[in-house]
Design an enzyme around this catalytic site. Structure first.
Site, PDB file in Angstrom:
ATOM      1  N   SER C  40       0.817  -1.239   0.051  1.00  0.00           N
ATOM      2  CA  SER C  40      -0.054   0.164  -0.116  1.00  0.00           C
ATOM      3  C   SER C  40       0.856   1.252   0.125  1.00  0.00           C
ATOM      4  O   SER C  40       2.020   1.337   0.742  1.00  0.00           O
ATOM      5  CB  SER C  40      -0.651   0.067   1.056  1.00  0.00           C
ATOM      6  OG  SER C  40      -1.565   1.334   1.191  1.00  0.00           O
ATOM      7  N   GLY C  91       0.639  11.232   4.559  1.00  0.00           N
ATOM      8  CA  GLY C  91      -0.457  11.567   5.468  1.00  0.00           C
ATOM      9  C   GLY C  91      -1.598  11.236   4.791  1.00  0.00           C
ATOM     10  O   GLY C  91      -2.751  11.902   5.036  1.00  0.00           O
ATOM     11  N   ASN C 118      -6.645  -0.799   1.387  1.00  0.00           N
ATOM     12  CA  ASN C 118      -6.097  -0.373   2.457  1.00  0.00           C
ATOM     13  C   ASN C 118      -6.680   0.782   3.075  1.00  0.00           C
ATOM     14  O   ASN C 118      -7.147   1.890   2.449  1.00  0.00           O
ATOM     15  CB  ASN C 118      -4.496   0.033   2.305  1.00  0.00           C
ATOM     16  CG  ASN C 118      -3.870   0.394   3.483  1.00  0.00           C
ATOM     17  OD1 ASN C 118      -3.970   1.603   3.764  1.00  0.00           O
ATOM     18  ND2 ASN C 118      -3.196  -0.342   4.106  1.00  0.00           N
ATOM     19  N   CYS C 149      -2.838   4.383  13.094  1.00  0.00           N
ATOM     20  CA  CYS C 149      -3.458   5.598  13.013  1.00  0.00           C
ATOM     21  C   CYS C 149      -3.865   5.828  14.473  1.00  0.00           C
ATOM     22  O   CYS C 149      -4.141   5.122  15.146  1.00  0.00           O
ATOM     23  CB  CYS C 149      -4.785   5.756  12.274  1.00  0.00           C
ATOM     24  SG  CYS C 149      -4.471   5.127  10.393  1.00  0.00           S
ATOM     25  N   GLY C 284       7.301  -3.078  -1.288  1.00  0.00           N
ATOM     26  CA  GLY C 284       6.804  -1.477  -1.345  1.00  0.00           C
ATOM     27  C   GLY C 284       8.094  -0.575  -1.831  1.00  0.00           C
ATOM     28  O   GLY C 284       8.312  -0.603  -3.255  1.00  0.00           O
ATOM     29  N   THR C 285       8.828  -0.116  -0.999  1.00  0.00           N
ATOM     30  CA  THR C 285       9.900   1.044  -1.529  1.00  0.00           C
ATOM     31  C   THR C 285      10.632   0.574  -2.576  1.00  0.00           C
ATOM     32  O   THR C 285      11.164   1.213  -3.495  1.00  0.00           O
ATOM     33  CB  THR C 285      10.898   1.139  -0.466  1.00  0.00           C
ATOM     34  OG1 THR C 285      10.248   1.715   0.720  1.00  0.00           O
ATOM     35  CG2 THR C 285      12.018   2.177  -0.530  1.00  0.00           C
TER      36      THR C 285
HETATM   37  C1  LIG Z   1       5.443   6.296   0.114  1.00  0.00           C
HETATM   38  C2  LIG Z   1       4.847   5.320   1.062  1.00  0.00           C
HETATM   39  C3  LIG Z   1       3.493   5.432   1.247  1.00  0.00           C
HETATM   40  C4  LIG Z   1       2.878   4.536   1.944  1.00  0.00           C
HETATM   41  N1  LIG Z   1       1.409   4.449   2.495  1.00  0.00           N
HETATM   42  C5  LIG Z   1       1.129   3.494   3.285  1.00  0.00           C
HETATM   43  C6  LIG Z   1      -0.443   3.582   3.236  1.00  0.00           C
HETATM   44  O1  LIG Z   1      -1.104   4.210   2.795  1.00  0.00           O
HETATM   45  N2  LIG Z   1      -0.894   2.875   3.931  1.00  0.00           N
HETATM   46  C7  LIG Z   1      -0.226   1.608   4.544  1.00  0.00           C
HETATM   47  O2  LIG Z   1      -0.540   0.472   5.377  1.00  0.00           O
HETATM   48  N3  LIG Z   1       1.166   1.466   4.493  1.00  0.00           N
HETATM   49  C8  LIG Z   1       1.697   2.700   3.482  1.00  0.00           C
HETATM   50  N4  LIG Z   1       2.910   2.469   3.419  1.00  0.00           N
HETATM   51  C9  LIG Z   1       3.999   1.444   4.177  1.00  0.00           C
HETATM   52  C10 LIG Z   1       4.323   0.260   3.056  1.00  0.00           C
HETATM   53  O3  LIG Z   1       2.999  -0.324   2.507  1.00  0.00           O
HETATM   54  C11 LIG Z   1       5.101  -0.761   3.727  1.00  0.00           C
HETATM   55  O4  LIG Z   1       4.569  -1.276   4.909  1.00  0.00           O
HETATM   56  C12 LIG Z   1       6.420  -0.506   4.015  1.00  0.00           C
HETATM   57  O5  LIG Z   1       7.070   0.818   3.221  1.00  0.00           O
HETATM   58  C13 LIG Z   1       7.485  -1.296   4.452  1.00  0.00           C
HETATM   59  O6  LIG Z   1       7.774  -2.141   3.289  1.00  0.00           O
HETATM   60  P1  LIG Z   1       8.982  -1.681   2.294  1.00  0.00           P
HETATM   61  O7  LIG Z   1      10.285  -1.634   3.065  1.00  0.00           O
HETATM   62  O8  LIG Z   1       9.050  -2.871   1.246  1.00  0.00           O
HETATM   63  O9  LIG Z   1       8.699  -0.409   1.470  1.00  0.00           O
HETATM   64  C14 LIG Z   1       3.541   3.399   2.710  1.00  0.00           C
HETATM   65  C15 LIG Z   1       5.174   3.628   2.139  1.00  0.00           C
HETATM   66  C16 LIG Z   1       5.638   4.269   1.482  1.00  0.00           C
HETATM   67  C17 LIG Z   1       7.229   4.370   1.239  1.00  0.00           C
END
Ligand SMILES: Cc1cc2nc3c(=O)[nH]c(=O)nc-3n(C[C@H](O)[C@H](O)[C@H](O)COP(=O)(O)O)c2cc1C
Ligand SMILES: Cc1cc2nc3c(=O)[nH]c(=O)nc-3n(C[C@H](O)[C@H](O)[C@H](O)COP(=O)(O)OP(=O)(O)OC[C@H]3O[C@@H](n4cnc5c(N)ncnc54)[C@H](O)[C@@H]3O)c2cc1C
Ligand SMILES: Cc1cc2nc3c(=O)[nH]c(=O)nc-3n(C[C@H](O)[C@H](O)[C@H](O)COP(=O)(O)OP(=O)(O)OC[C@H]3O[C@@H](n4cnc5c(N)ncnc54)[C@H](O)[C@@H]3O)c2cc1C
Ligand SMILES: Cc1cc2nc3c(=O)[nH]c(=O)nc-3n(C[C@H](O)[C@H](O)[C@H](O)COP(=O)(O)O)c2cc1C
Ligand code: FES
Ligand code: FES
Lengths: 288, 337, 337, 288
Positions: C40, C91, C118, C149, C284-285
């Site tokens: 997400s 946010g 999500n 949250c 994700g990232t």
């Molecule tokens: C830019 C960005 C936006 C994110 N927005 C959400 C979100 O809206 N809801 C959520 O549950 N996690 C959000 N995450 C968290 C990611 O879903 C994930 O849990 C977290 O980045 C760890 O995984 P990664 O290391 O592969 O990025 C966001 C992460 C990033 C980098």
């Protein structure tokens, strides 16, 4: 121990995935002894956090150069293969304690498994220089991994074993030891821990089995030097060079220990990497 | 100190002409020559790096964690690298407090650099007894309580994650020593602020933040975790944003000095931690790759002060903190990302 | 599933000859074609990367966090890089649940890949209402509750750091939906296990772990934190050891599937997370640097299975977990490093 | 948008700390328009997590090359300076929306502050190619930072301002605009946000101040295209290229927004980087 900038002069892939790199580092070439190692820093933009330890494979005082011989097993070692001649990297060394050869030892048996060659390679040079006879037993998975004779001094008797029998003895290098055990005054080994453990078992039972030519016995059981001292090691029949993951490589972090027969952990970077085989607790599950 | 951190204004002792005043007063007579310390467990007992580092250039040395009895520590492997960091699980290998005193205190007494003994235990009694034995020994300048240890009395719950337990051990130790008392915070908590406040109220002279984050790595064949102890502590640049956040939070709720730790590899990192309210900084993991870094940081910090026409580094402290309005916040962890 | 995770043995549906069975059954009829999802907030609504990625090759898509009303999100800057990772503080900018349904659900309905929405909120009522509106909409395959949250009802305390609040919102949402319900855990806690158990007991179909670690970065002049929101979420390779630890802990105390997230950048990372008990993995990232990574991971995973003569990827799950002896542990966080 | 492997052909430090790199990337050279950008990946062993966005400084269809012009401000940009000719890097692009020139515009005023030159540079080429007249106002801190005339098409009228007066007008580049405002049919700017904000203020008051030659007026106020549409932008007197820290650069992460005058955040990577100046909320503290 020093921090030195070492300039890469030459790099060759001597075996599949195995590299031999020559660095100009006079301070290390002069100040080091066989069995010691360097802790090498990767570049500033590499993103790596820890240095990488490598044995000083050879040292040449005349040209002020040392070589390291390594296999690419991960991202760090791969990084080093991207270096180009002229690049300078930061080496901390020489580190650890060297092999201790008894002045009276004429016949040295060196036993290397795979990359363990880099651990004993310098000792071959030193021993030849000192007029000793050297037999080097080398074990590899298969012919393609066998360290080239051309890279060894001519004086060295080089005996090879391969797991698949594609070259030399078909089986483990440890199986070759029996033939040379009585000839040898001392043995020095580097390689996978199971290999070192097998050798340690042989060494432990050696006196009982052969009754002869144990330096220890020659000079009488009485005045035994304290375990781990250079003197005690010099008297040991088998010395092994150990490996362990390292943080500092100077004895500060206690990251690199192996359990000692004394019951206290020994730092591979400080008390080692070379140990007399009886200093190590080979049995028991601690850290295995 | 607290208000100083928040505003950068503090009674600056007149510095010797020209020279920059880098001294850090942690109270109870402990004045560090400069704000760059080496972190516990990464610099041994101060002697190991002596070939390449003159320890007397450092602001302070936190020695390896020390316990009442000798500990052989955790099975190996004990360290490995991770992206931007490393995991360690040394398991507090150390010869025990008496041996530490016997082996090192006289050497330390001969040094200009203050040596702070990092103390660990499994019960309040352990901590108290170790500190009691350190009390009054020449060469021991202070105590840093490593409370990221299981409280056997509380079913293995770490002191560090429980405000009450953390305050309890702090108060107990405080009662038996006049040595400067630093308490080291764990980042493995949902909200550090109540814990930090409780420790400060219990009589700590300073807080150090942070210890390692709990993590694991796997063995090559994935049959089990890589580290002999399964769990390891994550340190290095990877954790800096977390450490920076915690120092930022803690500096706003306590009035005692905060010493920052976590991923320092450059002067920029030092300045960042000062800006969020740290009075001093400890360097840990980075030493392994760059042993002379801490000493270089001292002169680089001095240069920056010179360049900015400062007589002391103190105006660099707390510049990124919100100007404190009224009492320290007691709010729970806000919504973050 | 739980025991399967622990032992690697599970009723394997006979795979179509030759092909490897990569399917993941999350219950309530949600079967992912493969265990590689996109996380997400890092893949928008699935349409943004369509020039370079065929979404139907993915195992699942978790869309950007969705709230009841539209949110403009946090002030900028919202992202920055850190050593081995990044910080974000978006946010929860999103057009609100109704607009999300209007804009994207029909597109999603046309896709083979399951889209999991999500969901975020500031009160139990928020979550319930959002999910109620998503219920029964074609193209919506499941719900992922982002509980990191602030619970306005509880003075801003995050749902995710409080077992009771986390279970409460899970149970409330469970009552109003038959959609597969995933709940996403926060790593910013001292002990994840009681929270994970409470959420599982409250009726979640699966857990996703982890969300970001709380951290900050500073602006160039150090006058204030860099991110407009001060706090950001740390993600990327830097946090992998922490995520791996949390999945390792959670997989041992729940019997529902765990979907791992945190720093996946390679097949080795995927295999690591499977080995500690994850049934699937989210990327994700890493997508930002390497948009085609998730799709490549699917085929690489298939290759590994072929190479090991496996008919399914399931035997790769849980290989690094201690074989579970008796009931799940209820012990507090052990002493770590 | 595509992922393309771009081979570095040539790299030059054209100004202190400023580099001009030429890459062979036919797909980008052909498919891109002035104002668009690329999101560039650093190497595998670099340890960086995010790509770095750079404007397509110039694009040459014939040779299938593009150039990027960047200043080393941090570790990422420094990394790119270590690339050597022959190295291939991964570029995602072309990204974002381009400048929109009204077909009837004959006189284009380009305004660049510092590295903003890279943002408008390609537009100069395009406009000249289309037979338009281009005046380029450039502002820098001092003479040593002034973009060399030799790197601009001869047809461009190049006017320089420096903060310290060491070359050209002594002061801000925005002070030069008044002279060209009436001559210009449209203006296109890239540079520091305060500069863009100042220009936006001028543009907003332009009609009132000058009454004349506003394309908008010519075609009557009636049929206004929706804000942000290419049509609306084509009619706008001032278009600005914005900068923001980026994650994905494709519109997925919402990391790169600027507040729109509409009250909804606009993605620099998707709705931008080019905006009509009236699309942006210049006042107010959000995100500043
Ligand atoms: C830019 C960005 C936006 C994110 N927005 C959400 C979100 O809206 N809801 C959520 O549950 N996690 C959000 N995450 C968290 C990611 O879903 C994930 O849990 C977290 O980045 C760890 O995984 P990664 O290391 O592969 O990025 C966001 C992460 C990033 C980098
Ligand atoms: C005293 C000593 C001497 C050595 N001499 C040589 C040599 O001459 N030639 C050679 O090829 N190898 C040698 N090694 C092993 C060599 O250090 C590792 O192969 C190397 O560190 C792997 O780094 P990597 O990043 O490629 O592997 P990765 O697995 O990616 O490294 C991850 C982390 O684990 C550590 N690590 C991984 N494997 C080992 C290992 N076997 N020993 C120690 N640390 C390890 C790395 O240093 C790094 O911190 C020696 C090790 C020691 C302790
Ligand atoms: C659409 C667009 C086009 C750009 N075109 C150019 C160009 O043609 N020439 C040029 O020199 N620069 C350009 N920039 C700015 C350039 O992307 C940054 O200078 C660069 O990313 C800095 O990376 P760093 O690692 O050296 O700096 P660091 O400060 O170490 O980077 C840290 C993080 O912040 C980000 N970041 C830092 N400064 C900026 C910035 N000003 N804008 C966006 N992200 C930033 C980095 O990408 C990285 O994620 C452009 C930015 C955008 C958004
Ligand atoms: C190998 C190693 C051993 C450590 N041992 C201790 C210790 O004994 N006591 C302690 O309080 N912290 C110990 N730490 C934690 C560090 O003191 C420091 O808090 C942590 O590493 C974060 O700082 P860094 O990122 O600069 O390393 C150790 C860290 C490492 C890497
Ligand atoms: S590696 Fe630090 S003690 Fe040996
Ligand atoms: S950078 Fe991700 S939306 Fe613009």
């Amino acid at each position: 121990m020093r921090l030195v900038g070492a300039e890469l002069l030459n790099a060759r892939e001597i075996l599949p995935g195995q590299w031999l790199q020559t660095y100009h580092a006079p301070a290390l070439a002069t100040g080091s002894r066989a069995g010691q190692f360097v802790h090498v820093k990767t570049g500033d933009l590499s993103g790596f956090v820890l240095r990488r330890p490598f044995s000083i494979n050879t040292a040449d005082v005349a040209s002020g150069t040392i070589t390291i011989h390594f296999r690419t097993v991960g991202r760090g070692t791969e990084w080093f293969t991207h270096l180009r001649a002229g690049d300078t990297i930061d080496m901390l060394g020489p580190l650890g304690r060297p092999f201790e050869v008894d002045p009276r030892s004429q016949h040295l048996l060196l036993i290397a498994g795979g990359l363990g060659m880099a651990g004993v390679r310098a000792l071959a040079d030193e021993a030849i220089r000192d007029g000793r006879q050297v037999t080097l037993l080398f074990g590899a998975a298969s012919a393609r991994d066998v360290y080239p004779t051309s890279l060894l001094p001519d004086e060295v008797e080089y005996v090879v074993a391969t797991d698949d029998g594609s070259m030399g003895h078909h089986g483990f290098v440890t199986e070759l030891v029996a033939r040379y055990e009585s000839w040898a005054d001392q043995a020095f080994a580097c390689g996978p821990e199971p290999m070192l453990q097998a050798l340690a078992r042989l060494a432990a039972t050696r006196r009982a089995r052969m009754g002869v030519a144990s330096l220890g016995r020659k000079r009488g059981a009485g005045k035994a030097a304290p375990k781990g001292s250079s003197t005690a090691r010099r008297k040991a029949f088998l010395q092994v060079s150990m490996e362990q993951r390292m943080g500092c490589a100077v004895g500060a972090c206690l990251g690199c220990v192996v359990m000692g027969s004394s019951g206290t952990p020994q730092r591979v970077c400080r008390e080692g990497p070379v140990f007399a085989s009886d200093e190590i607790e080979w049995e028991g599950s601690w850290g295995r | 100190m607290g208000s100083m951190k928040a505003t950068g204004r503090a009674p600056v002792p007149a510095p010797s002409l020209g020279a920059i005043d880098l001294s850090v007063d942690l109270g109870r007579g402990l004045v560090l020559p400069n704000p760059i310390l080496v972190a516990s467990g990464t610099f041994g007992y101060g002697i190991e790096y002596s070939d390449v580092v003159d320890v007397n250039d450092l602001g302070g040395i936190c020695c390896k964690g020390t316990t009442l009895k000798a500990r052989i520590g955790n099975p190996t492997p004990r360290v490995t690298e991770t992206p931007g960091g490393m995991l360690n699980s040394i398991g507090l290998q150390n010869p025990g407090v008496d041996a530490v005193i016997r082996k090192y205190s006289s050497t330390w007494a001969g040094w200009k650099v203050p040596v702070i003994v990092n103390v660990a235990g499994e019960s309040v009694e352990d901590y108290v007894e170790v500190v009691r034995r350190l009390e009054g020994i020449p060469g021991i300048a202070g105590i840093e309580l490593n409370i990221s240890c299981p409280n056997v009395g509380k079913g293995g719950l770490q002191f560090a994650i429980d405000a009450e337990a953390a305050a309890g051990v702090t108060a107990a130790v405080r009662r038996v020593t006049d040595l400067p008392l630093l308490v080291k915070l764990s980042p493995n908590v949902a909200d550090i602020r109540p814990i930090a406040r409780a420790i400060a109220d219990a009589g700590a002279d300073a807080l150090t933040a942070v210890n390692t984050l709990s993590g694991i790595a796997l063995s090559a064949n994935r049959a089990k975790p890589l580290l002999g102890n399964i769990y390891g502590g994550l340190s290095g640049p990877a954790i800096k944003p977390v450490a920076l956040r915690i120092v930022y939070e803690v500096a706003q709720v306590v009035r005692i000095p905060v010493i920052a730790i976590g991923g320092v590899t450059s002067l920029d990192d030092v300045l960042d931690f000062l800006a969020v309210g740290a009075a001093a900084v400890q360097v840990g993991t980075a030493i392994f790759a760059d042993p002379t870094l801490p000493v270089r940081l001292v002169s680089e910090l001095e240069e920056v002060c010179k360049a900015r026409g400062l007589e002391s580094y103190r105006p660099l402290i707390g510049t990124a903190l919100p100007v404190r309005t009224g009492a320290p916040s007691s709010k729970g962890a806000e919504y973050r990302p």
